[in-house]
Design an enzyme around this catalytic site. Sequence first.
Site, PDB file in Angstrom:
ATOM      1  N   THR A 204       0.834  -1.214   0.000  1.00 26.46           N
ATOM      2  CA  THR A 204       0.000   0.000   0.000  1.00 26.46           C
ATOM      3  C   THR A 204       0.869   1.264   0.000  1.00 26.46           C
ATOM      4  OG1 THR A 204      -0.178  -0.054   2.406  1.00 26.46           O
ATOM      5  CG2 THR A 204      -1.962  -1.096   1.177  1.00 26.46           C
TER       6      THR A 204
ATOM      7  N   ASP B 237       9.450  -6.801   4.342  1.00 26.59           N
ATOM      8  CA  ASP B 237       8.117  -7.053   4.879  1.00 26.59           C
ATOM      9  C   ASP B 237       8.214  -7.431   6.348  1.00 26.59           C
ATOM     10  OD1 ASP B 237       5.481  -8.230   5.280  1.00 26.59           O
ATOM     11  OD2 ASP B 237       5.362  -8.252   3.084  1.00 26.59           O
ATOM     12  N   ILE B 238       7.359  -6.838   7.164  1.00 26.57           N
ATOM     13  CA  ILE B 238       7.399  -7.183   8.593  1.00 26.57           C
ATOM     14  C   ILE B 238       6.907  -8.611   8.842  1.00 26.57           C
ATOM     15  CG2 ILE B 238       7.263  -4.820   9.469  1.00 26.57           C
ATOM     16  CD1 ILE B 238       4.229  -5.322   9.955  1.00 26.57           C
TER      17      ILE B 238
ATOM     18  N   SER C 204      -7.759   4.069  17.480  1.00 22.16           N
ATOM     19  CA  SER C 204      -8.918   4.457  18.293  1.00 22.16           C
ATOM     20  C   SER C 204     -10.059   3.454  18.172  1.00 22.16           C
ATOM     21  CB  SER C 204      -9.418   5.823  17.849  1.00 22.16           C
ATOM     22  OG  SER C 204      -9.965   5.741  16.537  1.00 22.16           O
TER      23      SER C 204
ATOM     24  N   TYR D 294      -9.992  -5.645  12.425  1.00 21.01           N
ATOM     25  CA  TYR D 294      -8.929  -4.632  12.457  1.00 21.01           C
ATOM     26  C   TYR D 294      -8.711  -4.106  13.873  1.00 21.01           C
ATOM     27  CZ  TYR D 294      -6.474  -0.238  11.678  1.00 21.01           C
ATOM     28  OH  TYR D 294      -5.574   0.795  11.743  1.00 21.01           O
TER      29      TYR D 294
ATOM     30  N   ARG E  16     -21.670   0.633   7.417  1.00 19.66           N
ATOM     31  CA  ARG E  16     -20.631  -0.385   7.223  1.00 19.66           C
ATOM     32  C   ARG E  16     -20.568  -1.329   8.417  1.00 19.66           C
ATOM     33  NH1 ARG E  16     -15.131   2.765   5.665  1.00 19.66           N
ATOM     34  NH2 ARG E  16     -14.903   2.474   7.893  1.00 19.66           N
TER      35      ARG E  16
HETATM   36  C1  UD2 Z   1     -10.745   3.546  11.912  1.00 20.39           C
HETATM   37  C2  UD2 Z   1     -10.243   4.180  13.209  1.00 20.39           C
HETATM   38  C3  UD2 Z   1      -9.045   5.086  12.892  1.00 20.39           C
HETATM   39  C4  UD2 Z   1      -7.950   4.316  12.128  1.00 20.39           C
HETATM   40  C5  UD2 Z   1      -8.574   3.747  10.869  1.00 20.39           C
HETATM   41  C6  UD2 Z   1      -7.592   2.956  10.022  1.00 20.39           C
HETATM   42  C7  UD2 Z   1     -12.321   4.431  14.479  1.00 20.39           C
HETATM   43  C8  UD2 Z   1     -13.259   5.384  15.125  1.00 20.39           C
HETATM   44  N1  UD2 Z   1     -11.290   4.975  13.800  1.00 20.39           N
HETATM   45  O1  UD2 Z   1     -11.200   4.569  11.080  1.00 20.39           O
HETATM   46  O2  UD2 Z   1      -8.531   5.616  14.094  1.00 20.39           O
HETATM   47  O3  UD2 Z   1      -7.396   3.307  12.932  1.00 20.39           O
HETATM   48  O4  UD2 Z   1      -9.677   2.873  11.225  1.00 20.39           O
HETATM   49  O5  UD2 Z   1      -8.206   2.431   8.884  1.00 20.39           O
HETATM   50  O6  UD2 Z   1     -12.472   3.232  14.590  1.00 20.39           O
HETATM   51  N2  UD2 Z   1     -17.303   6.432   5.197  1.00 20.39           N
HETATM   52  C9  UD2 Z   1     -18.295   6.857   4.338  1.00 20.39           C
HETATM   53  N3  UD2 Z   1     -18.048   6.839   3.003  1.00 20.39           N
HETATM   54  C10 UD2 Z   1     -16.862   6.413   2.474  1.00 20.39           C
HETATM   55  C11 UD2 Z   1     -15.841   5.980   3.369  1.00 20.39           C
HETATM   56  C12 UD2 Z   1     -16.100   6.001   4.728  1.00 20.39           C
HETATM   57  O7  UD2 Z   1     -19.389   7.234   4.769  1.00 20.39           O
HETATM   58  O8  UD2 Z   1     -16.720   6.425   1.248  1.00 20.39           O
HETATM   59  C13 UD2 Z   1     -17.561   6.488   6.663  1.00 20.39           C
HETATM   60  C14 UD2 Z   1     -17.326   5.181   7.398  1.00 20.39           C
HETATM   61  O9  UD2 Z   1     -18.440   4.338   7.338  1.00 20.39           O
HETATM   62  C15 UD2 Z   1     -17.004   5.710   8.798  1.00 20.39           C
HETATM   63  C16 UD2 Z   1     -16.333   7.064   8.562  1.00 20.39           C
HETATM   64  O10 UD2 Z   1     -16.654   7.419   7.221  1.00 20.39           O
HETATM   65  O11 UD2 Z   1     -18.205   5.902   9.537  1.00 20.39           O
HETATM   66  C17 UD2 Z   1     -14.821   7.005   8.695  1.00 20.39           C
HETATM   67  O12 UD2 Z   1     -14.355   5.902   7.926  1.00 20.39           O
HETATM   68  P1  UD2 Z   1     -12.803   5.683   7.643  1.00 20.39           P
HETATM   69  O13 UD2 Z   1     -12.678   4.440   6.831  1.00 20.39           O
HETATM   70  O14 UD2 Z   1     -12.188   6.920   7.154  1.00 20.39           O
HETATM   71  O15 UD2 Z   1     -12.187   5.483   9.087  1.00 20.39           O
HETATM   72  P2  UD2 Z   1     -12.649   4.605  10.386  1.00 20.39           P
HETATM   73  O16 UD2 Z   1     -13.522   5.444  11.234  1.00 20.39           O
HETATM   74  O17 UD2 Z   1     -13.071   3.251   9.989  1.00 20.39           O
END
Ligand code: UD2
Length: 322
Positions: free
Chosen positions: A36, A55-56, A120, A143, A272
């Site tokens: 990535t 690679d780790i 987080s 994750y 999601r």
């Molecule tokens: C998680 C962790 C973050 C980091 C990250 C790594 C939380 C709160 N945060 O991020 O700290 O570790 O994982 O990957 O767990 N979304 C949409 N449309 C899109 C893409 C995303 O609505 O096209 C929403 C998604 O459903 C979520 C928010 O945006 O509610 C943030 O999503 P993200 O993938 O940017 O990050 P998140 O919160 O999974």
Amino acid sequence: MAKYLITGAAGFIGSWLAHTLVEQGEQVRALDNFITGQRQNLVGILDRVDLREGDIRNQDEIGAACEGMDYVLHQAALPSVPRSVKDPEPSHTSNIDGTFNVLEAARQAGVKRVVYAASSSAYGNQPGFPRVETMVPQPLSPYAVQKLTGELYMQTYWRVYGLETVCLRYFNIFGPRQVPDSPYSGVMARFILQMLRGEQPTIFGDGEQGRDFTYIQSAVDANLQAVQAPAAQVAGQVFNIACGERHTLNETYDVLAKLLDFHQPAQYGPPRAGDVRDSLADISAARAAFGYDPKISFEEGLRRTVEWYRSQYTAANEGTGV
Ligand code: UD2
């Protein structure tokens, strides 16, 4: 001059760390498997880092990379909650086995301190805001489990072997160089690219989910401070690294649309699987332990990020950019 190994150095956060440390005159060994990560992210410092493709997940490669190092900033990971839900095995291997390999290699090489990119996502959907490090983790996705397992390993290596480890729980870090065009991209980069292309972004769920979006500079500062802080204040501990503000996705969408002069409304899709509903950090522990202070606000971070993607996108369209 200290010697730093950055794992995942060609990735988003890793490359910011690499640029910053090189500019400060430190010696940097940059490890990446380029799955990535992108070489492009290291342009400007390629002649000043010891770049190693490795690679780790491979004990020999991470073992050789740790030799002679003072500090390891362990950023390498296969991120994304939805990726881990869809296909848990690859992220399990990178995030848990890979992190274990990093710790073992660091221990055997006599590294002074390992700083770990935690997440987080560990907090899950339990009640109580802001999130404090003393809360019992409730991971909701593979994750989140993987990143939390890494924390437990970090703390255990401190307790059992005396290897100084510090876990930084990143809260939705965003900024220039985050991959924007993967289905697993962070929402900020993804929405900005879609808006620049005139495509209509999709919000998963009702858009009222909140995130403590944190500009990349804060994550960089936290790493450098965590390396320098006295062991008594940080070793074996976990710290929230965030901005300390919650912004909903709907609100974020509106700010981005305004900055990008984008006039289409979002479309809405189903929530999601594995998604955390709300996220907001208490950052007082990091403040007290190593003077952490997020200097770039959410709005200023968004402006800088939008400007960067705009310049990249314009250059690409003119055939001069990436
Ligand atoms: C998680 C962790 C973050 C980091 C990250 C790594 C939380 C709160 N945060 O991020 O700290 O570790 O994982 O990957 O767990 N979304 C949409 N449309 C899109 C893409 C995303 O609505 O096209 C929403 C998604 O459903 C979520 C928010 O945006 O509610 C943030 O999503 P993200 O993938 O940017 O990050 P998140 O919160 O999974």
